[in-house]
Scaffold this active site. Structure first.
Site, mmCIF file in Angstrom:
data_model
loop_
_atom_site.group_PDB
_atom_site.id
_atom_site.type_symbol
_atom_site.label_atom_id
_atom_site.label_comp_id
_atom_site.label_asym_id
_atom_site.label_seq_id
_atom_site.Cartn_x
_atom_site.Cartn_y
_atom_site.Cartn_z
ATOM 1 C CB SER A 114 -0.970 -0.034 1.185
ATOM 2 O OG SER A 114 -1.970 0.947 1.080
ATOM 3 C CG ASP A 168 -7.196 -2.656 -2.915
ATOM 4 O OD1 ASP A 168 -7.781 -1.843 -2.170
ATOM 5 O OD2 ASP A 168 -5.975 -2.863 -2.866
ATOM 6 C CG HIS A 199 -5.855 -2.320 0.718
ATOM 7 N ND1 HIS A 199 -5.203 -1.972 -0.445
ATOM 8 C CD2 HIS A 199 -5.193 -1.671 1.725
ATOM 9 C CE1 HIS A 199 -4.222 -1.138 -0.168
ATOM 10 N NE2 HIS A 199 -4.190 -0.959 1.141
#
Length: 219
Positions: A114, A168, A199
């Protein structure tokens, strides 16, 4: 910068510097190391740094571990360029420390999930010495319009592993794919993976990462 370290050998000859995501810390991905199923011959030092605590705009200014401020989930909006470059310098300092400890730059992988993956991509493609590779999970390329002018000539052929979840809801798949396309257009060799997940990470992805790291750092 404070960091957690895990080694697969008493005499590591390579390093993976792995940056966590927003709101987490260096302990977040440490449990993955034994799950990578690396060969017994692997001599890798995994470095999991802790991000500094910053106020994050999208979370109402709440102070949390962050590599840079996020002003909006709309990636077309203004980015925190100063924060991104500050974390770039922090990561470059960690690379320098590994080189001082005897690890060649060509044996160092930058990894991240991320927000951490964004910094790994941003830094690795701009670094002025050849690196082993970049591992970018559930992420995107920040400051994309400056990449062409700032690409480090030493890393134009760097192996890049990008992975993203098809469900996601934090950084949509389309954002990751757009970054992949931009990198490919600029000549970078991107190995792209999609997984049926949100995610997060999944077992299939961890296995693929282990295979890639083995190919890059062991075989």
């Amino acid at each position: 910068m404070d960091a957690l370290e895990i080694t697969t050998s008493d005499s590591p000859d390579s390093a993976v510097i792995w940056l966590h995501g927003l709101g987490a810390d260096g302990h977040d991905f440490a449990p993955i190391v034994p799950e990578l199923a690396l060969p017994a011959s692997a001599k890798i030092r995994f470095v999991f740094p802790h991000a500094p605590s910053l106020p994050v705009t999208i979370n109402g200014g709440y102070v949390m571990p962050a590599w840079y401020d996020v002003k909006s989930l709309d990636l077309s909006q203004e980015e925190d360029a100063a924060g991104i470059r500050n974390s770039q310098h922090r990561l470059e300092a960690l690379i320098h420390r590994e080189r001082e400890r005897g690890i060649a730059s060509t044996r160092i992988v930058l990894a991240g999930f991320s927000q951490g993956g964004a910094i790994a991509l941003h830094t690795g493609l701009r670094y002025d010495a050849p690196l082993a590779g970049v591992l970018a999970l559930s992420t995107y390329l920040p400051l994309p319009h400056s990449l062409a002018a700032e690409t480090g000539s030493a890393n134009t052929q760097i192996p890049v592993f990008m992975a993203h979840g098809t469900a996601d809801n934090v950084i949509p798949l389309d954002h990751g794919a757009a970054s992949r396309d931009l990198l490919q257009q600029q000549g970078f060799a991107v190995e792209w993976h999609e997984y049926s997940m949100s995610h997060s990470v999944c077992a299939e992805e961890i296995a693929d990462i282990g295979t890639w790291l083995t190919r890059i750092l062991v075989i």
